[in-house]
Design an enzyme around this catalytic site. Structure first.
Site, PDB file in Angstrom:
ATOM      1  N   GLY A  54     -47.976 -45.755  43.581  1.00 44.80           N
ATOM      2  CA  GLY A  54     -47.436 -46.276  42.571  1.00 44.80           C
ATOM      3  C   GLY A  54     -46.077 -47.136  42.858  1.00 44.80           C
ATOM      4  O   GLY A  54     -46.209 -48.080  43.452  1.00 44.80           O
ATOM      5  N   CYS A  86     -48.496 -44.440  50.362  1.00 46.59           N
ATOM      6  CA  CYS A  86     -47.472 -45.657  49.782  1.00 46.59           C
ATOM      7  C   CYS A  86     -46.473 -45.364  49.150  1.00 46.59           C
ATOM      8  O   CYS A  86     -45.371 -44.734  49.784  1.00 46.59           O
ATOM      9  CB  CYS A  86     -48.381 -46.553  48.830  1.00 46.59           C
ATOM     10  N   ARG A 115     -39.341 -50.522  52.237  1.00 42.11           N
ATOM     11  CA  ARG A 115     -40.077 -50.628  51.125  1.00 42.11           C
ATOM     12  C   ARG A 115     -40.546 -52.160  51.301  1.00 42.11           C
ATOM     13  O   ARG A 115     -39.832 -52.967  51.841  1.00 42.11           O
ATOM     14  CB  ARG A 115     -39.510 -50.515  49.724  1.00 42.11           C
ATOM     15  N   ILE A 143     -50.902 -52.124  49.588  1.00 44.96           N
ATOM     16  CA  ILE A 143     -50.524 -52.763  48.375  1.00 44.96           C
ATOM     17  C   ILE A 143     -48.883 -52.756  48.239  1.00 44.96           C
ATOM     18  O   ILE A 143     -48.340 -51.587  48.115  1.00 44.96           O
ATOM     19  CB  ILE A 143     -51.049 -52.089  47.006  1.00 44.96           C
ATOM     20  N   HIS A 184     -53.658 -46.715  51.245  1.00 44.02           N
ATOM     21  CA  HIS A 184     -54.230 -45.862  49.861  1.00 44.02           C
ATOM     22  C   HIS A 184     -55.659 -45.701  50.235  1.00 44.02           C
ATOM     23  O   HIS A 184     -56.350 -46.215  49.747  1.00 44.02           O
ATOM     24  CB  HIS A 184     -54.322 -46.932  48.676  1.00 44.02           C
ATOM     25  N   GLU A 186     -57.355 -43.299  48.889  1.00 38.20           N
ATOM     26  CA  GLU A 186     -57.787 -42.868  47.615  1.00 38.20           C
ATOM     27  C   GLU A 186     -58.492 -43.962  47.129  1.00 38.20           C
ATOM     28  O   GLU A 186     -59.100 -43.827  45.960  1.00 38.20           O
ATOM     29  CB  GLU A 186     -56.740 -42.472  46.527  1.00 38.20           C
TER      30      GLU A 186
HETATM   31  N1  GLN Z   1     -43.917 -50.765  46.615  1.00 39.19           N
HETATM   32  C1  GLN Z   1     -44.176 -49.320  45.940  1.00 39.19           C
HETATM   33  C2  GLN Z   1     -42.824 -48.874  45.994  1.00 39.19           C
HETATM   34  O1  GLN Z   1     -41.704 -49.175  46.662  1.00 39.19           O
HETATM   35  C3  GLN Z   1     -45.087 -48.789  46.534  1.00 39.19           C
HETATM   36  C4  GLN Z   1     -46.527 -49.618  46.185  1.00 39.19           C
HETATM   37  C5  GLN Z   1     -47.532 -48.585  46.175  1.00 39.19           C
HETATM   38  O2  GLN Z   1     -47.565 -47.285  46.008  1.00 39.19           O
HETATM   39  N2  GLN Z   1     -48.826 -49.417  46.194  1.00 39.19           N
HETATM   40  O3  GLN Z   1     -42.761 -47.714  45.486  1.00 39.19           O
END
Ligand code: GLN
Length: 204
Positions: A54, A86, A115, A143, A184, A186
């Protein structure tokens, strides 16, 4: 005597909560159940916690708002098994590069993550990676993912990705009762990471 059911909470503040619940439920594991948790008493009731993908800043912010931030940090510190994908990896990391201002993490994993490390051009991509302990490679979905830049002595690197021009970086790590992936699992039908979490990481 009946075997106690192993309770896996999926932190449900923001992110892909349902997908993690589904992944755990698909595993014919004999005794693990997964459900969404956000209140202190729910977080206290689980045997293990999954922190979903997320937005790590949003999840941390909401954890403070719901007054569960310190509780989660404390439970992780005192040995509750946890898996983060993630954003969840970022939240389990002790150190974050390119963090948002005032970004906080639960910590526990002696790693430094960067990040959104893979850059704008390759914001989202899929690649087959080899993971320690899995017999065949795994399709990994990234992602806006972090990568791991540094690992402490107690951290085991389970898998890495090589990027042209950007080197090789760890994307799956374990330190005792903590597991994290930049990608991910999931979001695919491959639940081997969730199985590894239950069968290996949670059993210590
Ligand atoms: N870029 C998001 C973050 O810094 C992580 C992206 C993801 O969980 N798909 O939290």
């Amino acid at each position: 005597m009946r075997k106690a059911i192993f309770k896996v909470g999926v932190l449900a503040l923001q992110g892909d909560v349902r997908e993690h619940i589904a992944a755990i439920e698909q595993i014919e594991h004999g005794g693990a159940v997964a459900f969404a948790v956000r209140r202190p008493e729910e977080i206290l009731s689980v045997d293990a916690l999954i922190i979903p993908g997320g937005e790590s800043t949003t999840i941390a912010h909401l954890a403070h708002t719901f007054e569960v931030f310190d509780l989660i940090k404390e439970r992780i510190k005192s040995g509750m098994p946890a898996y983060g994908s993630c954003a969840g990896m970022i939240l389990l990391a002790d150190r974050v590069l390119d963090a948002a201002a005032d970004q906080t993490t639960f910590g526990g994993l002696d790693i430094t993550v960067r990040r959104n490390a893979f850059g704008r051009q390759v914001d989202s991509f899929e690649v087959d990676i080899e993971l320690l302990g899995l017999h065949e490679s795994m399709r990994a979905v990234f992602i806006r993912a972090p990568w791991v830049e540094e690992v402490g002595a107690k951290v085991e690197v389970l898998g890495s990705v090589s990027m042209t021009g950007a080197g090789t970086h760890a994307v799956a790590v374990r330190q005792g009762h903590l597991l994290a992936t930049s990608f991910h699992p999931e979001l695919t039908s491959d639940n081997r990471i969730h199985r590894y979490f239950l069968d290996v990481v949670c059993k210590g």
